[in-house]
Motif scaffolding. Structure first.
Motif, mmCIF file in Angstrom:
data_model
loop_
_atom_site.group_PDB
_atom_site.id
_atom_site.type_symbol
_atom_site.label_atom_id
_atom_site.label_comp_id
_atom_site.label_asym_id
_atom_site.label_seq_id
_atom_site.Cartn_x
_atom_site.Cartn_y
_atom_site.Cartn_z
ATOM 1 N N GLU A 38 7.620 -3.065 12.960
ATOM 2 C CA GLU A 38 7.122 -2.010 12.064
ATOM 3 C C GLU A 38 8.258 -1.378 11.264
ATOM 4 O O GLU A 38 8.136 -1.138 10.074
ATOM 5 C CB GLU A 38 6.370 -0.933 12.850
ATOM 6 C CG GLU A 38 4.981 -1.324 13.252
ATOM 7 C CD GLU A 38 4.054 -1.591 12.067
ATOM 8 O OE1 GLU A 38 4.121 -0.876 11.044
ATOM 9 O OE2 GLU A 38 3.252 -2.528 12.175
ATOM 10 N N GLN A 42 8.992 -1.664 7.057
ATOM 11 C CA GLN A 42 8.583 -0.357 6.542
ATOM 12 C C GLN A 42 8.371 -0.316 5.029
ATOM 13 O O GLN A 42 7.624 0.522 4.527
ATOM 14 C CB GLN A 42 9.575 0.720 6.964
ATOM 15 C CG GLN A 42 10.954 0.575 6.363
ATOM 16 C CD GLN A 42 11.933 1.587 6.934
ATOM 17 O OE1 GLN A 42 11.545 2.497 7.652
ATOM 18 N NE2 GLN A 42 13.193 1.414 6.624
ATOM 19 N N ASN A 43 8.991 -1.228 4.291
ATOM 20 C CA ASN A 43 8.835 -1.235 2.831
ATOM 21 C C ASN A 43 7.667 -2.090 2.354
ATOM 22 O O ASN A 43 7.449 -2.211 1.153
ATOM 23 C CB ASN A 43 10.126 -1.716 2.167
ATOM 24 C CG ASN A 43 11.265 -0.740 2.388
ATOM 25 O OD1 ASN A 43 11.062 0.464 2.460
ATOM 26 N ND2 ASN A 43 12.463 -1.260 2.515
ATOM 27 N N SER A 45 3.534 -3.138 2.151
ATOM 28 C CA SER A 45 2.215 -2.495 2.166
ATOM 29 C C SER A 45 1.519 -2.842 3.478
ATOM 30 O O SER A 45 1.919 -3.783 4.186
ATOM 31 C CB SER A 45 1.380 -2.982 0.986
ATOM 32 O OG SER A 45 0.998 -4.339 1.185
ATOM 33 N N GLU A 46 0.464 -2.124 3.805
ATOM 34 C CA GLU A 46 -0.295 -2.413 5.024
ATOM 35 C C GLU A 46 -0.893 -3.810 4.957
ATOM 36 O O GLU A 46 -0.945 -4.524 5.959
ATOM 37 C CB GLU A 46 -1.383 -1.363 5.250
ATOM 38 C CG GLU A 46 -0.846 0.017 5.598
ATOM 39 C CD GLU A 46 0.081 0.005 6.812
ATOM 40 O OE1 GLU A 46 -0.272 -0.634 7.835
ATOM 41 O OE2 GLU A 46 1.157 0.620 6.753
ATOM 42 N N GLU A 47 -1.335 -4.223 3.779
ATOM 43 C CA GLU A 47 -1.886 -5.565 3.594
ATOM 44 C C GLU A 47 -0.820 -6.635 3.870
ATOM 45 O O GLU A 47 -1.079 -7.622 4.565
ATOM 46 C CB GLU A 47 -2.421 -5.726 2.175
ATOM 47 C CG GLU A 47 -2.998 -7.091 1.886
ATOM 48 C CD GLU A 47 -3.429 -7.262 0.441
ATOM 49 O OE1 GLU A 47 -4.085 -8.276 0.161
ATOM 50 O OE2 GLU A 47 -3.102 -6.400 -0.407
ATOM 51 N N GLU A 48 0.372 -6.416 3.354
ATOM 52 C CA GLU A 48 1.467 -7.362 3.583
ATOM 53 C C GLU A 48 1.848 -7.416 5.059
ATOM 54 O O GLU A 48 2.058 -8.500 5.617
ATOM 55 C CB GLU A 48 2.683 -6.987 2.728
ATOM 56 C CG GLU A 48 2.461 -7.198 1.249
ATOM 57 C CD GLU A 48 3.517 -6.539 0.384
ATOM 58 O OE1 GLU A 48 3.741 -7.045 -0.730
ATOM 59 O OE2 GLU A 48 4.111 -5.512 0.796
ATOM 60 N N LYS A 49 1.919 -6.257 5.700
ATOM 61 C CA LYS A 49 2.238 -6.220 7.132
ATOM 62 C C LYS A 49 1.208 -6.998 7.940
ATOM 63 O O LYS A 49 1.559 -7.743 8.862
ATOM 64 C CB LYS A 49 2.287 -4.779 7.639
ATOM 65 C CG LYS A 49 3.469 -3.986 7.156
ATOM 66 C CD LYS A 49 3.369 -2.559 7.668
ATOM 67 C CE LYS A 49 4.439 -1.679 7.076
ATOM 68 N NZ LYS A 49 4.329 -0.287 7.535
ATOM 69 N N ALA A 50 -0.066 -6.842 7.597
ATOM 70 C CA ALA A 50 -1.132 -7.543 8.319
ATOM 71 C C ALA A 50 -0.983 -9.052 8.173
ATOM 72 O O ALA A 50 -1.182 -9.794 9.142
ATOM 73 C CB ALA A 50 -2.496 -7.083 7.816
ATOM 74 N N LYS A 53 1.967 -10.120 10.431
ATOM 75 C CA LYS A 53 1.598 -10.068 11.846
ATOM 76 C C LYS A 53 0.677 -11.217 12.241
ATOM 77 O O LYS A 53 0.788 -11.761 13.335
ATOM 78 C CB LYS A 53 0.927 -8.726 12.168
ATOM 79 C CG LYS A 53 1.863 -7.550 12.114
ATOM 80 C CD LYS A 53 1.093 -6.255 12.293
ATOM 81 C CE LYS A 53 1.991 -5.054 12.089
ATOM 82 N NZ LYS A 53 1.229 -3.794 12.158
#
Length: 79
Positions: A38, A42-43, A45-50, A53
């Motif tokens: 996480e 941190q830089n 977007s939530e979509e990119e993080k998903a 993951k």
């Protein structure tokens, strides 16, 4: 399966992802990514993080991640 064309638009769209993934060549950043993903992402977007993951390779490519950067992520994740 649609064609994968890496053009300027896709390159700009994937800039944040590619910077994170390319940074994984650095041992310190690699260790941070493995210990606290996480914070390492941190830089993004939530979509990119998903996508990261889930290791959603097609979505990451559609979002502009370069193959050579994706292979850095694959190496860290043991894929």
């Amino acid at each position: 399966m649609k064609a994968y064309v890496f053009d300027l638009e896709r390159s700009a769209k994937g800039l944040r992802l590619n910077r994170i993934f390319h940074g994984l060549i650095n041992e310190e950043k690699r260790n941070l990514f493995m210990k606290d993903p996480e914070k390492a992402m941190q830089n993004l977007s939530e979509e990119e993080k998903a996508m990261v993951k889930a290791l959603d390779w097609r979505a990451l490519m559609d979002c502009g991640a370069r193959f050579f950067c994706l292979e850095k992520l694959a190496g860290v994740r043991g894929v």
